[in-house]
Write an enzyme that holds these catalytic residues in place. Structure first.
Site, PDB file in Angstrom:
ATOM      1  N   GLU B  49      36.308  34.258  28.979  1.00 25.09           N
ATOM      2  CA  GLU B  49      36.560  33.956  30.504  1.00 25.09           C
ATOM      3  C   GLU B  49      36.179  32.477  30.779  1.00 25.09           C
ATOM      4  OE1 GLU B  49      35.631  38.511  32.308  1.00 25.09           O
ATOM      5  OE2 GLU B  49      34.369  36.760  32.577  1.00 25.09           O
ATOM      6  N   ASP B  60      28.547  34.609  43.323  1.00 25.03           N
ATOM      7  CA  ASP B  60      27.665  34.316  42.014  1.00 25.03           C
ATOM      8  C   ASP B  60      26.132  34.054  42.551  1.00 25.03           C
ATOM      9  OD1 ASP B  60      29.176  34.126  39.672  1.00 25.03           O
ATOM     10  OD2 ASP B  60      30.264  32.721  41.080  1.00 25.03           O
ATOM     11  N   TYR B 174      38.224  44.750  35.534  1.00 27.83           N
ATOM     12  CA  TYR B 174      36.691  44.302  35.460  1.00 27.83           C
ATOM     13  C   TYR B 174      35.857  44.974  36.193  1.00 27.83           C
ATOM     14  CZ  TYR B 174      33.078  40.619  35.221  1.00 27.83           C
ATOM     15  OH  TYR B 174      31.838  40.024  34.813  1.00 27.83           O
TER      16      TYR B 174
END
Lengths: 414, 261
Positions: B49, B60, B174
């Site tokens: 990735e 994040d 995912y």
């Protein structure tokens, strides 16, 4: 002017919804990380239920009347008019609410909603500190835990509000990322919410972010325009020619515009922060230097570079120092229903001083932008024109900033 | 069959748990980032990735935020990241997935992005802040170029939305095995197993689990319930720690080999 206590929910809510996916034309939507989709869907569902509940409207109305002090006055600013020459200037005195700015209208609404959802913990972001103070206040009132994220830069320039929030029992967390201002505080509040969606409500303070926030915040702020419209008709027997408000995220502006959007003869004018100059990093005028993009959950006008990174912004007023604007403003701009202009830091400071001396009112530096615009156009519009200005907050928090700027100017003059 | 489909088919056939590695492209700079990708492949990463740095990475945690800041300061942009992928593509067998926020892609223009990604040999695209409900245009453009659209699932994702993500997405799913932003944690959470079991009830699509893994025992633990484990923040921390050292590339490769041990 009657009080709000008998107004049924249907009059307040659900008159101008975005589409089912939260879009106002091409703007809005819900661009969020997967973890937030479920809590936001739950929030939307509960909000749509609450706003049809007369009990919810009655409780909100009771608090707005007896706790916030609504309705706020509409003040005919005769000495400011004399000073400018020309148009009559009516000031909607949101600065006279409990806590000193319009932010409390939305904070109360969302906190009641959080309570309905069984949430015990509130997170909020703040720029100028007014939304943080409003959130801390309603959390104290309702017995909720409150965490406020605030950029380090804003904590320095709005130190008084940081102290107020702490006195009210809120925890203020300093954000050191990015430019250390409002945008960075929103990122951090969202990160907090992603980690604890079950027990936490994110009390977003402006008409931005993912659907349903832009709708919900506008509807909680729409009381401003509703009151102002009725007061205008009562005091001068007609609608104003233009409604003017400063635009950061855009909640005070959309709140006062809302009642006039379907009155085509009334011009709607939003004033952005022109900062030092309209060059990258030195202003926050999204409609002057921005383009369509996605930031913090919504598609709207954004200040960005050619690679899609968000540009730094500058304004003397922390509350306008933000790189994006609420999606409904982007839509009003797009269809030409509202117009957007910008005024500089210096013009806003001048307006701050002028209003203080002509009317005995210290406006927030954010609201000073709207006053500054009025001062430039009042004469040209002539004495028959009526301008309605949202005086969204009081300037006590800005006194130190203004003093420092005046000293700098004096030093330059020496 | 796409390169991603083939990779997961092989993993299942061989009975192995795949290792998915994430790095922020351009950290510490584009030149070394390129070399890092080659070392990840050599160390045995089964899928790579490549994170596009964005100024406001709100999903994040601090580790990837700092990496993003370093990458932007070093001049990393979406155009250059795609250039780098194009450069390494002939040298790497593993599928390459672009990991991005929506705005850099929209700024480039969706069609322009897809065109460049196709030419660069990108196999899949995961856009962190574009959930299935906002993905129609992305999917239409990507599928025309035969690039997989990959969706995230989280512990808060309902069964109905798991089905939607598997119906609308392709390649793999995912799974974010915990709440919160990216970052290293000490153990494999029960929530990872619960999510995997819920996903298995809805779809047979390959599942990679991530968020917080850093050690070989994490990867082994994931083997029981998913096709692959994702290591991101821990790898980015290795890069941060050795970013200024001549041993950077060896450290990266050593770390990946250790994860697979």
């Amino acid at each position: 002017m009657t009080t709000n206590t008998s107004v049924p929910a249907g009059v307040w809510f659900g008159r101008r919804d975005p589409d089912a996916r939260g879009y106002f034309g091409a703007f809005g939507g819900r661009f969020v990380p997967e973890t937030l989709v479920a809590p936001i869907e739950a929030l939307e569902k509960e909000y749509l239920r609450a706003r049809q509940d007369d009990g919810f409207a009655a409780e909100l109305s009771r608090l707005l009347t007896h706790y916030v002090g609504r309705a706020t006055p509409l003040w005919d600013a005769r000495r400011l008019r004399q000073h400018c020459g020309g148009a009559r200037i009516l000031l909607k005195r949101e600065d006279l609410t409990h806590t000193g700015a319009h932010k409390i209208n939305n904070a109360l609404g969302q906190a009641l909603l959080a309570q309905r959802m069984g949430k015990k913990r509130i997170v909020a972001e703040t720029g100028a500190g007014q939304h943080g103070v409003a959130s801390a206040t309603v959390c104290a009132l309702l017995g909720l835990e409150c965490v406020v994220y605030m950029g380090a830069e804003d904590m320095a320039r709005q130190a008084l509000n940081v102290f107020r929030m702490r006195l009210l029992g809120a925890e203020v967390r300093c954000v050191e990322a990015g430019a250390k201002t409002l945008k960075d505080a929103i990122n951090e509040a969202m990160r907090d919410w992603v980690a604890r969606p079950e027990d936490t409500h994110y009390l977003l303070g402006s008409a931005l972010g993912p659907h349903p926030y832009p709708l919900m915040v506008r509807e909680f702020q729409s009381v401003i325009g509703r009151e102002a419209k009725a007061q205008c008709l009562e005091q001068i027997g007609r609608l104003p020619d233009a409604v003017i408000a400063c635009v950061g995220g855009g909640s005070n502006a959309i709140g006062i515009f809302d009642a006039f959007i379907d009155e085509p003869k009334v011009r709607l004018i939003g004033i952005e922060a022109g900062g030092e100059a309209i060059t990258p990093g030195r202003h926050a005028a999204r409609f002057a230097g921005g383009s369509a993009g996605v930031l913090q959950g919504t598609r709207t006008f954004v200040l960005q570079d050619s690679h899609g990174n968000i540009e730094l912004t500058h304004s003397v007023s922390a509350g306008l120092d933000y790189a994006a604007v609420g999606p409904e403003h982007a839509w009003l701009h797009d269809r030409g229903r509202a117009e957007y202009h910008h005024v500089s830091d210096d013009e806003a400071l001048q307006a701050f001083r002028t209003l203080a001396r002509t009317e005995g009112i210290l406006p927030a530096l954010e609201s000073s932008h709207a006053i500054a615009y009025v001062m430039t156009v009042a004469r040209g519009l002539g004495k028959d024109a009526v301008l309605l200005v949202n005086l969204s907050g009081r300037g006590d928090k800005d006194v130190q900033t203004v003093e420092k700027r005046l000293q700098e100017q004096a030093n330059v003059a020496d | 069959m796409s390169r991603i489909d083939a990779a997961f088919r092989d993993l299942r056939r061989e009975g192995r748990t795949g290792l998915v590695t994430y790095v922020t492209a351009g950290d510490p700079d584009l030149e070394r980032s390129r070399e890092i990708l080659l070392r990840l492949a050599r160390g045995g990463a089964d899928l790579i990735e490549v994170g596009v740095p964005f100024s406001d990475p709100l999903a994040d945690g601090p580790v990837i935020q700092r990496a993003t800041e370093r990458a932007i300061a070093a001049g990393s942009t979406l155009v250059k990241v795609l250039g780098m992928v194009s450069d390494v593509r002939p040298l790497i067998d593993a599928p390459i997935v672009i990991f991005s926020y929506a705005n850099p892609i929209l700024r480039m223009g969706l069609d322009e992005f897809v065109n460049r990604a196709r030419q660069a040999g990108v196999d899949g695209v995961l856009t962190l802040d574009v959930p299935p409900e906002e993905s129609e245009q992305f999917r239409a453009a990507l599928s025309k170029a035969r690039i997989d659209t990959i969706f995230l699932l989280s512990p808060t994702t309902s069964a109905a939305r798991i089905r939607r993500a598997s119906a609308l997405g392709s390649g793999f799913l995912y799974g974010i095995s915990r709440l919160g932003v990216t970052g290293v944690r000490d153990d494999v959470a029960d929530s990872a197993r619960e999510l995997a079991e819920r996903v298995r009830q809805e779809t047979g699509m390959p599942l990679a689990l991530g968020f917080g893994f850093s050690r070989p025992e994490h990867i082994r633990a994931v083997a029981a319930f998913a096709d692959a484990a994702v290591v991101g923040s821990a790898l980015v921390s290795v890069i941060a720690e050795h970013g200024q050292s001549p041993g950077l590339l060896d450290e990266v490769e050593r770390y990946v080999r250790w994860l697979k041990s």
